[in-house]
Write a protein that holds these residues in place. Sequence first.
Motif, short mmCIF file in Angstrom:
data_model
loop_
_atom_site.label_atom_id
_atom_site.label_comp_id
_atom_site.label_asym_id
_atom_site.label_seq_id
_atom_site.Cartn_x
_atom_site.Cartn_y
_atom_site.Cartn_z
N ASN A 21 2.44 -28.92 -24.20
CA ASN A 21 1.38 -29.62 -24.92
C ASN A 21 1.34 -29.10 -26.35
O ASN A 21 0.97 -27.95 -26.60
CB ASN A 21 0.03 -29.39 -24.23
CG ASN A 21 -1.10 -30.16 -24.90
OD1 ASN A 21 -0.91 -30.80 -25.94
ND2 ASN A 21 -2.27 -30.10 -24.30
N ALA A 22 1.73 -29.94 -27.29
CA ALA A 22 1.80 -29.53 -28.68
C ALA A 22 0.44 -29.17 -29.27
O ALA A 22 0.36 -28.46 -30.27
CB ALA A 22 2.45 -30.63 -29.52
N GLU A 23 -0.65 -29.66 -28.66
CA GLU A 23 -1.99 -29.43 -29.20
C GLU A 23 -2.75 -28.37 -28.43
O GLU A 23 -3.97 -28.26 -28.57
CB GLU A 23 -2.78 -30.75 -29.16
CG GLU A 23 -2.09 -31.92 -29.85
CD GLU A 23 -1.87 -31.66 -31.33
OE1 GLU A 23 -2.65 -30.88 -31.91
OE2 GLU A 23 -0.95 -32.24 -31.91
N SER A 24 -2.05 -27.56 -27.62
CA SER A 24 -2.75 -26.62 -26.74
C SER A 24 -3.20 -25.35 -27.45
O SER A 24 -3.94 -24.55 -26.88
CB SER A 24 -1.85 -26.25 -25.56
OG SER A 24 -0.68 -25.59 -26.01
N SER B 180 4.91 -34.86 -25.53
CA SER B 180 3.58 -34.39 -25.90
C SER B 180 2.50 -35.13 -25.12
O SER B 180 2.62 -36.32 -24.83
CB SER B 180 3.35 -34.57 -27.40
OG SER B 180 2.04 -34.19 -27.73
N ASN C 192 -0.36 -35.70 -26.36
CA ASN C 192 -0.87 -36.60 -27.39
C ASN C 192 0.31 -37.35 -27.99
O ASN C 192 1.03 -36.83 -28.82
CB ASN C 192 -1.60 -35.79 -28.47
CG ASN C 192 -2.20 -36.68 -29.55
OD1 ASN C 192 -2.03 -37.90 -29.54
ND2 ASN C 192 -2.91 -36.04 -30.47
N TYR D 58 1.42 -37.53 -31.74
CA TYR D 58 2.02 -36.39 -32.45
C TYR D 58 3.51 -36.62 -32.59
O TYR D 58 4.20 -36.94 -31.64
CB TYR D 58 1.75 -35.09 -31.68
CG TYR D 58 2.29 -33.87 -32.38
CD1 TYR D 58 3.58 -33.41 -32.11
CD2 TYR D 58 1.52 -33.20 -33.32
CE1 TYR D 58 4.08 -32.31 -32.77
CE2 TYR D 58 2.01 -32.10 -33.97
CZ TYR D 58 3.29 -31.65 -33.70
OH TYR D 58 3.79 -30.56 -34.35
N ARG E 125 7.11 -28.69 -33.39
CA ARG E 125 5.98 -27.76 -33.36
C ARG E 125 6.49 -26.41 -32.87
O ARG E 125 7.29 -26.34 -31.93
CB ARG E 125 4.90 -28.27 -32.41
CG ARG E 125 3.74 -27.30 -32.20
CD ARG E 125 2.88 -27.16 -33.45
NE ARG E 125 1.86 -26.13 -33.28
CZ ARG E 125 0.64 -26.35 -32.79
NH1 ARG E 125 0.30 -27.57 -32.41
NH2 ARG E 125 -0.23 -25.37 -32.68
#
Length: 754
Positions: free
Chosen positions: A260-263, A729, A731, A734, A738
């Motif tokens: 998960n790139a937003e974790s 990802s 999301n 995105y 990353r």
Amino acid sequence: MKQTGYRFTLFFVWLICVILTPETGIAQTQQSFSYEPVEIEEDFDINGKMDDPAWAKAKPTLLQYQRQPNDQEPAPVETRVKVLYSTDNLYIGFESIDPEPARIRANVTDRDGFFGDDYVGVILDTYSNNQQAYEFVVNPLGIQMDATRTSTSEDFSYDALWYSEASITGTGYIAVMKIPFKSFNFPDRDIQNWAIQFIRNYPRKNRYQLSWTNVMMDNPCLLCQSGQLTNIQYIDRSNTVEILPYAAATHRGALLDPNNAESGFDNEKIHTKAGGSISYSPTTNSSLEMVVNPDFSQIETDASQISVNETFALYFSEKRPFFVKGADLFSTRENLYYSRTINNPFAAAKFTRATNRFSIAFLSAYDREAPFIVPGKERSSQVQTNLNAYNNILRGKYNLGEESHIGSLITTRNYEGGHNYVGGVDWALAVAPNYYFRGQAGYSKTKELDDMALFSDPRTLGSSSNDAAFNGEKFGGTLLSAEFSRESKYYNFSFDYDSYSPTLQTQTGFINNVDRRQIGFSQGLSYYPDNDMISQGSLNVSGNWRYDFDGEFQERFMFVRFNNKLVGQNDLNINFLPVNDERFRGQMFRNIYRGTISFNSNTYDTFSFGGSFEYGRNINRSQVPTLGVGYNISADATVKPTPRFRMTLNYNYSKLSEDGGDQTYYSGDIYRLNTRYNFTKRLFARLITEYNSFSEEVQIYPLLYYKANAFTKFYIGMTSYHTDFYDNSVNRSYWGFRQTQREFFVKFQYLIRS
């Protein structure tokens, strides 16, 4: 019945060893080449000029012979050598005459990094037994290269503490070595007589290799054709103590969820570590080394390999200093000992001793994260664990005569709930000039872990009642490998037999492919036209037939190689596989033909390049295998705009598609750019950037490195991993790369020698 046959085979091998052990062979040294160095009372600091008054006391000897590309021709340039010695050091000075000094190739590199340069050096066999020698080499700027050499190979992972200086002059260049006697082993006696070879590399129209003695290529034993360094008296390196403490710090961080790139990014606390090693040499030919809380971090990263269609574990060379030192004493024909199976030791110790006839080496290590390679017939499995394991490796070797030995290796690994013990004997016999009989036989005994949660693969081990899963089984396995060969200048051949039983496991070694019996052959013709197009070349044909232990046919192939060394230091190689039939996962695939053409050019010092292109059929080794057609491309180029700066780009691409269809099984590439700038011969900066399309990952490795010598060093750097999250990802909006992992590190270590 199988055990009876195996015991008979071992008895036959033992009998052959006894019968064929040679009493005489190729002349050990050319006694007409002898040099007595001059003894000096006081040591002095060397420079690249040989202007100290001590050099005037020594008489020069000349390198008059050409070893390659044409051993029938004299050396094209003049090289003069002088040798001195004191109680503590050996001094060797080279004066290399060059009619065109402007064409001298010399680059500022890290040690062991100037193979394409001009250089001079020595091959020193202190026991004069043609089994092992030290190599010390210097380029025209004083950069060092060192290695150990056996009758069949060189190992450049070896490092020693010695000194060198050099300078380019109006008539060529001068290079000087100062080698402490504490930096190498030799017999414990008052008067030393050592086998020695002086060499020079002269890369011009061709790569000329010059030698002191008249080395003939029809004699495959280079060490046997050395001269003699005589009457070195009353030197001593006993009771040598080396202490190598270090201090290191690391700061790691990683994504909380790697998918998960937003974790969010989790930064750990700074971790510090200190420890070191101590080495004691009570005599000139023995040493004991111990490490406490060792730091086995490596700054030279492993280059990624394309493994998308590879079913067996890949081999990576060792770079960790403790395991590299003395590694040649543990090596055998088969990889029964592979030091990278000792992954993260808490402590380790090593003892080595070598004499003219006998050598012994023992290593013991307590590992905290023991890895496993579970071998098989069509694939192997790698299992990473947090298990503690106690490893022992014992190696003994007895030299029977020129180029001949018999040896034994025993390895043990013990851990809670299981163990693996391996023992073997190996031999190399020069049965007649140019003819050799080499081989190894071994037996393993395994008690598996009883932990199916750790590894539960149900594949069976051949037709035995055992399987690969960790379910507490007990079993033994055998191996036998033998080769008879002829090695000469013009015509070579070999016949070999290899047998690896389905239940063979070497948990401190690297044997990943078992359940096979195979017979192989090769023949080769070499030619040496030495004209305006080709300096030398060869044509080789080899083949192999493989069966499993149930007698079922598995594979046969024939391989043709056509290699040429062209004028201008260019190589052209053509390989073709006209015959290849293989059974995989129960299916027989026929006519798996393919060919490769490769070219390498080192015509210019400032720019070198090479590449290869392979096209043909290959098996798509999936659960439901099919025959595919595809190609592999590899290329590399090195640019050196100045002697201090170089950039090397490597590229690999692989694609396999359905034969006669539209489906693509896999396609991808790997780019690797290595940029290096050497401020001095001790201080450099390096940046490695690698992109792997198979994993959609970019890896970045910046480094600043100061190396006072091979052991006293300081470095600071970072490793950074970046993944493209466009496809995976959480999301989906995105886009791009990353950072998923990062580590900063700094380390300092300092050698103290008494």
